[in-house]
Design an enzyme around this catalytic site. Structure first.
Site, short mmCIF file in Angstrom:
data_model
loop_
_atom_site.label_atom_id
_atom_site.label_comp_id
_atom_site.label_asym_id
_atom_site.label_seq_id
_atom_site.Cartn_x
_atom_site.Cartn_y
_atom_site.Cartn_z
N ASP A 4 51.58 -0.30 125.86
CA ASP A 4 50.40 0.52 125.58
C ASP A 4 49.19 0.14 126.44
O ASP A 4 48.16 0.83 126.38
CB ASP A 4 50.03 0.48 124.09
N ARG A 5 49.30 -0.89 127.25
CA ARG A 5 48.18 -1.28 128.13
C ARG A 5 48.57 -1.08 129.59
O ARG A 5 49.73 -0.93 129.93
CB ARG A 5 47.78 -2.73 127.88
N LYS A 50 47.25 4.12 122.65
CA LYS A 50 47.05 3.96 124.09
C LYS A 50 48.40 3.95 124.78
O LYS A 50 49.41 3.66 124.15
CB LYS A 50 46.24 2.71 124.38
N SER A 97 52.04 -6.93 121.05
CA SER A 97 51.42 -6.33 122.22
C SER A 97 51.48 -7.24 123.44
O SER A 97 52.53 -7.55 123.95
CB SER A 97 49.98 -5.93 121.90
N HIS A 98 50.32 -7.69 123.91
CA HIS A 98 50.22 -8.46 125.14
C HIS A 98 50.39 -9.95 124.91
O HIS A 98 50.34 -10.74 125.86
CB HIS A 98 48.86 -8.21 125.79
N ASP A 108 52.12 -3.90 129.51
CA ASP A 108 52.21 -5.09 128.68
C ASP A 108 53.47 -5.11 127.82
O ASP A 108 54.39 -4.34 128.04
CB ASP A 108 50.97 -5.22 127.80
N ASP A 159 54.36 -4.13 124.75
CA ASP A 159 54.84 -2.94 124.04
C ASP A 159 54.51 -1.64 124.76
O ASP A 159 54.71 -0.56 124.22
CB ASP A 159 54.28 -2.90 122.62
#
Length: 538
Positions: A281-282, A376, A113-114, A277, A279
């Site tokens: 999703d943010r 998300k 992710s982030h 981010d 991937d």
């Protein structure tokens, strides 16, 4: 082409967290480590024989090699079909959409992710179920249990597949379908939003910048914002995915996306700016001269979603993670719909979305989404904001002020203390829990450890963070993050509500300063961790 079985012994600590298994990249690169976890995942879900799997990731270091390993193992374990993103790329929301749209049995998403990427940085892998959402706790517990007893993994001894062009090929008895990672996702977005209205907004001189942070969202944003919506070339910044995210930290917040924040805060800055981010999703949302907290963003989107075609029917309910501010609850109350408070982790929203109890969901950690997928979705949130701006014909700052004048303002901030000694962090949380069983200090109404009972299936999740409720209505939440890869991250969430008639334009950290001191008096956090200030403040 015959499957072979290689012996392997269990690796310690392969327990999936809130978003799968995350470790340092070099840990995943150990001989047999990735294979043991993947085989444990396959075994825990009853095998993958005759099943359809979606596979893809955010393009970080080791993503390409790991996907080849997973494809060989999926084939050796009898998978019917593997749908993989071109060059191994799939944003997390796009993977969720593919699982749902293609009726797949599940998917493996490679991302941390982030978190930063690189051989000395972070890597991750998680399993998503047939609804497109992260595996629930029962599944992750089964995966972990299997990692402790695994003795071997099945694979094929074959060369890597060429994933550079969309096509259909075979790996053993398994059909491997390589798909353009953007096409299906972009088509879904066109069904939800009024692209014509957004085009008119952009054509009228409304300036937009989107920072993809050298991560997976770059191709998605370029296709949708610049090609389909007509934004000028160069609207998407840092749009080419990189294995180390341009040596940056792909976390869309004012610290790690500071150049974008500085740009939009300047007098000649764009009208609207956003970032996503690693991937995809943010999200981070900004307007000229204003930063929108994720908590406020969820509330504003809930209050205005009816203006957008995909949500014109109204919302069934709104769900937020427990640390997220209660701003969305106030919107739900006015709309007469349900509001849910869940533990941190998108998987907890899945049952509510599947049951039609919630339409919009959000986490304070920059995650927002809806029932269009089961993850998300950063770019979706950006498009929803743009559609609302096109409909209301107001600036971001004007929309925020109007919202606060209607519902009041929840001054809100998260303070992160990173890489804290695990024993110190655990002791601090244990002491706070112990305080809840004794007479409370003056000014504190209650201290509790948050537990959640899923209203759909009745499952219970305990110890999801400590909540401190103050007599003046303020709230503080302390929890240990499940997304780091070393030590412990203590997250402190601070929230103070001001009514519509109150002071709505204070600096956030000034407004929260008394609450910060009250938390320090209660926990001695800074003294115990040896930190003079948080490592990250958002």
């Amino acid at each position: 082409m015959t499957a072979v079985t290689h012996a392997v012994t269990p690796f310690e600590g392969q327990k999936p967290g809130t978003s799968g298994l995350r470790k340092k990249t070099r840990v995943f690169m150990q001989p047999g480590y990735l294979e043991a976890f993947v085989q444990s995942t396959f075994d825990a879900i009853g095998g993958v024989a005759d099943k359809v799997l979606v596979i893809g990731g955010d393009g970080r270091y080791f993503n390409a090699e790991a996907i080849q390993t997973i494809l060989r193992m999926a084939a050796a374990n009898g998978a019917k079909r593997a749908i993989v993103g071109q060059n191994g790329l799939l944003s997390t929301p796009a993977a969720s959409n593919l699982i749902r749209a293609r009726g797949a049995d599940g998917g493996l998403i490679l991302s941390a992710s982030h978190n930063p990427g690189g051989i000395d940085e972070d890597f991750g892998l998680k399993y998503n179920t047939a609804n497109g959402g992260p595996a629930p706790e029962a599944v992750t517990e089964a995966i972990f249990a299997r990692t402790q007893t695994i003795t071997g993994y099945r694979t094929l001894e074959t060369a890597d597949l060429d994933l550079s062009e969309p096509c259909t090929t075979e790996l053993g008895e398994t059909v491997v379908e390589i798909v353009d990672p953007v096409t299906d996702y972009a088509a879904l977005m066109e069904t939800l939003f009024d692209f014509g209205a957004i085009r008119d907004l952009l054509a009228g001189g409304f300036a937009v910048k989107f920072d993809a942070m050298h991560a997976v969202t770059g191709p998605y944003a370029t296709e949708i914002l610049e090609r389909r919506l007509g934004a000028p070339e160069g609207t998407v910044l840092n749009g080419t995915p990189s294995v180390d995210f341009g040596k940056g930290h792909p976390d869309p917040n004012p610290i790690w996306a500071k150049p974008l924040v500085d740009m939009v805060m300047a007098e000649d800055g764009p009208d609207f700016a956003a970032a996503s981010d690693g991937d995809g999703d943010r999200n981070m949302i900004l307007g000229k001269g204003v930063y929108v907290t994720p908590s406020d963003s969820l509330a504003v989107l809930a209050a205005n979603a009816h203006l957008v075609p995909g949500y014109a029917r109204g919302l069934a309910g709104v769900a937020r993670s427990m640390p997220t501010s209660r701003a969305a609850d106030r919107v739900a109350q006015k709309l007469g719909i349900e509001a849910f408070e869940t533990p941190t982790g998108w998987k907890f929203f899945g049952n509510l979305l599947d049951a039609g109890r919630a339409t919009l969901c959000g986490e304070e950690s920059a995650g927002t989404g809806s029932d269009h997928v089961r993850e998300k979705d950063g770019l979706w949130a950006v498009l929803l904001w743009l559609n609302i701006l096109a409909a209301r014909k107001m600036s971001v700052k004007e929309i925020m002020l109007d919202h606060w004048q209607t519902y009041g303002r929840d001054y809100y901030s998260r303070h992160d203390y990173e890489a804290v000694d695990t024993e110190i962090a655990n002791a601090l949380m244990a002491d706070l829990k112990d305080r809840s069983a004794h007479p409370l200090p003056e000014g504190i109404e209650d201290i509790d450890s948050f537990s959640y009972t899923d209203p759909v299936d009745g499952s219970v999740s305990h110890n999801q963070g400590m909540r401190v409720f103050f007599a003046d209505g303020a709230r503080a939440v302390l929890r240990l993050s499940g997304t780091g890869t070393q030590g412990a991250t203590i997250r402190v969430y601070l929230e103070r509500y001001v009514a519509p008639s109150g002071a709505l334009k204070e600096d956030t950290q000034v407004a929260l300063a008394p609450l910060v001191q009250a938390v320090e008096d209660l926990t001695r956090l800074k003294a115990r961790t040896g930190r003079a200030a948080p490592d990250v403040m958002t």
